[in-house]
Scaffold this motif. Structure first.
Motif, PDB file in Angstrom:
ATOM      1  N   ILE A  20       0.863  -1.179   0.000  1.00 39.73           N
ATOM      2  CA  ILE A  20       0.000   0.000   0.000  1.00 39.73           C
ATOM      3  C   ILE A  20       0.898   1.227   0.000  1.00 39.73           C
ATOM      4  CG2 ILE A  20      -1.750   1.290   1.281  1.00 39.73           C
ATOM      5  CD1 ILE A  20      -2.582  -1.404   2.536  1.00 39.73           C
ATOM      6  N   ASP A  21       0.581   2.189  -0.833  1.00 37.03           N
ATOM      7  CA  ASP A  21       1.299   3.457  -0.848  1.00 37.03           C
ATOM      8  C   ASP A  21       1.278   4.019   0.576  1.00 37.03           C
ATOM      9  OD1 ASP A  21       1.183   6.511  -0.900  1.00 37.03           O
ATOM     10  OD2 ASP A  21       1.877   6.060  -2.930  1.00 37.03           O
ATOM     11  N   SER A  22       2.437   4.372   1.102  1.00 40.86           N
ATOM     12  CA  SER A  22       2.537   4.798   2.504  1.00 40.86           C
ATOM     13  C   SER A  22       1.708   6.044   2.797  1.00 40.86           C
ATOM     14  CB  SER A  22       3.999   5.024   2.892  1.00 40.86           C
ATOM     15  OG  SER A  22       4.577   6.025   2.095  1.00 40.86           O
ATOM     16  N   ARG A  23       1.596   6.951   1.834  1.00 40.68           N
ATOM     17  CA  ARG A  23       0.792   8.155   2.064  1.00 40.68           C
ATOM     18  C   ARG A  23      -0.685   7.798   2.203  1.00 40.68           C
ATOM     19  NH1 ARG A  23       3.385  10.692  -3.106  1.00 40.68           N
ATOM     20  NH2 ARG A  23       3.151   8.499  -3.560  1.00 40.68           N
ATOM     21  N   LEU A  24      -1.141   6.876   1.368  1.00 36.72           N
ATOM     22  CA  LEU A  24      -2.536   6.443   1.450  1.00 36.72           C
ATOM     23  C   LEU A  24      -2.791   5.668   2.747  1.00 36.72           C
ATOM     24  CD1 LEU A  24      -3.213   5.356  -2.243  1.00 36.72           C
ATOM     25  CD2 LEU A  24      -3.800   7.526  -1.123  1.00 36.72           C
ATOM     26  N   TRP A  25      -1.818   4.856   3.162  1.00 40.69           N
ATOM     27  CA  TRP A  25      -1.940   4.105   4.408  1.00 40.69           C
ATOM     28  C   TRP A  25      -2.124   5.070   5.582  1.00 40.69           C
ATOM     29  CZ3 TRP A  25      -0.098   3.531   9.261  1.00 40.69           C
ATOM     30  CH2 TRP A  25      -0.348   2.323   9.918  1.00 40.69           C
ATOM     31  N   LEU A  26      -1.295   6.100   5.629  1.00 36.49           N
ATOM     32  CA  LEU A  26      -1.391   7.074   6.721  1.00 36.49           C
ATOM     33  C   LEU A  26      -2.719   7.823   6.695  1.00 36.49           C
ATOM     34  CD1 LEU A  26       2.231   8.522   6.709  1.00 36.49           C
ATOM     35  CD2 LEU A  26       1.158   7.160   8.521  1.00 36.49           C
ATOM     36  N   GLN A  27      -3.178   8.170   5.507  1.00 39.27           N
ATOM     37  CA  GLN A  27      -4.460   8.877   5.392  1.00 39.27           C
ATOM     38  C   GLN A  27      -5.607   7.991   5.852  1.00 39.27           C
ATOM     39  OE1 GLN A  27      -2.952  11.442   1.557  1.00 39.27           O
ATOM     40  NE2 GLN A  27      -4.900  10.429   1.361  1.00 39.27           N
ATOM     41  N   LEU A  28      -5.604   6.708   5.490  1.00 36.35           N
ATOM     42  CA  LEU A  28      -6.670   5.822   5.929  1.00 36.35           C
ATOM     43  C   LEU A  28      -6.590   5.607   7.436  1.00 36.35           C
ATOM     44  CD1 LEU A  28      -8.391   3.068   4.137  1.00 36.35           C
ATOM     45  CD2 LEU A  28      -7.670   2.593   6.465  1.00 36.35           C
ATOM     46  N   ASP A  29      -5.395   5.456   7.955  1.00 39.23           N
ATOM     47  CA  ASP A  29      -5.218   5.291   9.401  1.00 39.23           C
ATOM     48  C   ASP A  29      -5.789   6.493  10.156  1.00 39.23           C
ATOM     49  OD1 ASP A  29      -4.047   3.822  11.693  1.00 39.23           O
ATOM     50  OD2 ASP A  29      -2.753   5.601  11.825  1.00 39.23           O
ATOM     51  N   ARG A  30      -5.547   7.684   9.634  1.00 38.57           N
ATOM     52  CA  ARG A  30      -6.076   8.902  10.248  1.00 38.57           C
ATOM     53  C   ARG A  30      -7.611   8.874  10.251  1.00 38.57           C
ATOM     54  NH1 ARG A  30      -2.388  12.551   8.539  1.00 38.57           N
ATOM     55  NH2 ARG A  30      -3.095  12.181   6.431  1.00 38.57           N
ATOM     56  N   GLN A  31      -8.199   8.396   9.155  1.00 38.02           N
ATOM     57  CA  GLN A  31      -9.659   8.311   9.070  1.00 38.02           C
ATOM     58  C   GLN A  31     -10.215   7.267  10.044  1.00 38.02           C
ATOM     59  OE1 GLN A  31     -10.237  11.439   7.098  1.00 38.02           O
ATOM     60  NE2 GLN A  31     -12.013  10.176   7.440  1.00 38.02           N
ATOM     61  N   GLU A  32      -9.528   6.146  10.207  1.00 39.27           N
ATOM     62  CA  GLU A  32      -9.965   5.131  11.182  1.00 39.27           C
ATOM     63  C   GLU A  32      -9.945   5.701  12.593  1.00 39.27           C
ATOM     64  OE1 GLU A  32      -9.117   0.557  10.239  1.00 39.27           O
ATOM     65  OE2 GLU A  32      -7.302   1.751  10.438  1.00 39.27           O
ATOM     66  N   ASN A  33      -8.943   6.517  12.882  1.00 35.90           N
ATOM     67  CA  ASN A  33      -8.800   7.060  14.228  1.00 35.90           C
ATOM     68  C   ASN A  33      -9.924   8.001  14.621  1.00 35.90           C
ATOM     69  OD1 ASN A  33      -6.543   5.579  14.883  1.00 35.90           O
ATOM     70  ND2 ASN A  33      -5.136   7.115  14.076  1.00 35.90           N
ATOM     71  N   VAL A  34     -10.698   8.471  13.651  1.00 38.89           N
ATOM     72  CA  VAL A  34     -11.875   9.289  13.962  1.00 38.89           C
ATOM     73  C   VAL A  34     -12.819   8.492  14.861  1.00 38.89           C
ATOM     74  CG1 VAL A  34     -13.965  10.277  12.923  1.00 38.89           C
ATOM     75  CG2 VAL A  34     -11.734  10.701  11.883  1.00 38.89           C
ATOM     76  N   VAL A  35     -13.077   7.244  14.487  1.00 36.98           N
ATOM     77  CA  VAL A  35     -13.981   6.393  15.264  1.00 36.98           C
ATOM     78  C   VAL A  35     -13.321   5.955  16.571  1.00 36.98           C
ATOM     79  CG1 VAL A  35     -15.150   4.154  15.295  1.00 36.98           C
ATOM     80  CG2 VAL A  35     -15.298   5.616  13.287  1.00 36.98           C
ATOM     81  N   TYR A  36     -12.059   5.565  16.494  1.00 38.39           N
ATOM     82  CA  TYR A  36     -11.387   5.114  17.713  1.00 38.39           C
ATOM     83  C   TYR A  36     -11.201   6.258  18.710  1.00 38.39           C
ATOM     84  CZ  TYR A  36     -10.766   0.714  15.357  1.00 38.39           C
ATOM     85  OH  TYR A  36     -11.009  -0.471  14.716  1.00 38.39           O
ATOM     86  N   GLY A  37     -11.177   7.495  18.221  1.00 43.95           N
ATOM     87  CA  GLY A  37     -11.152   8.643  19.121  1.00 43.95           C
ATOM     88  C   GLY A  37     -12.446   8.749  19.924  1.00 43.95           C
ATOM     89  N   VAL A  38     -13.573   8.487  19.293  1.00 43.89           N
ATOM     90  CA  VAL A  38     -14.861   8.501  20.001  1.00 43.89           C
ATOM     91  C   VAL A  38     -14.904   7.351  20.997  1.00 43.89           C
ATOM     92  CG1 VAL A  38     -17.363   8.251  19.744  1.00 43.89           C
ATOM     93  CG2 VAL A  38     -16.078   9.638  18.107  1.00 43.89           C
TER      94      VAL A  38
END
Length: 187
Positions: A29-47
């Protein structure tokens, strides 16, 4: 002479086996895309990690989740998804109780990376495949006990427990988006 022929055959066999194994491995996986998806997942895990929000009653938890991520009712057009921007979408929300009568909120999650920063395009190659964006989906269950999160669990990435992403959400991403297994974003 016979020894040299055996070495050539053995070497060719090993190279062939390695090439076959490489073809079975998931493309990186392109590392930039991996980081962007990880950031989006953390939205839910933050809640989920916010004790004031996640441990509250199921209705308040779902409202907090709706403040952080997009809710999709499963029937309307997901036109709120901009393929260029990462998105976190939850749907198929359910409320139940565990065997101890503690509240459990379950929901399906669709997460996409959005495009690379600045809209840069990658030509791909042997070890860097061309990807406009990546996405994944899975089911989460959150159990609350005495006003705090007791347990959270994600569906398996295999078998009948594996979640199939809704085609409507996938279609909203446009061409070039690639599905990746949820475990590829663990870490």
């Amino acid at each position: 002479m016979l020894l040299d022929a055996r070495r050539v055959v053995a070497s060719a066999t090993i190279v062939g086996a390695l090439l076959m194994c490489a073809a079975c491995a998931p493309a990186p996986i392109d590392s930039r895309l991996w980081l962007q998806l990880d950031r989006q997942e953390n939205v839910v895990y933050g809640v989920i990690g916010d004790r004031a929000l996640a441990g509250s009653d199921p209705k308040s938890f779902i409202e907090s989740l709706g403040d952080a991520a997009d809710y999709w009712d499963g029937v309307s057009s997901p036109d709120f998804i901009d393929p260029a921007v990462g998105a976190t979408v939850f749907y198929n929300v359910s409320e139940s109780s565990d065997r101890f009568d503690d509240p459990v909120v379950g929901f399906d999650l669709f997460v996409t990376s959005g495009h690379r920063p600045g809209g840069s395009s990658d030509t791909g190659g042997w070890f860097a495949p061309s990807q406009s964006s990546v996405y994944t989906c899975y089911r989460l269950s959150v159990t609350s006990v005495a006003g705090s999160v007791w347990d959270q669990s994600r569906s398996h990435d295999y078998g009948e427990d594996r979640l199939v992403c809704p085609q409507e959400l996938v279609d909203a991403l446009g061409d070039g988006a690639q599905y990746r297994e949820p475990w590829e974003f663990d870490g």
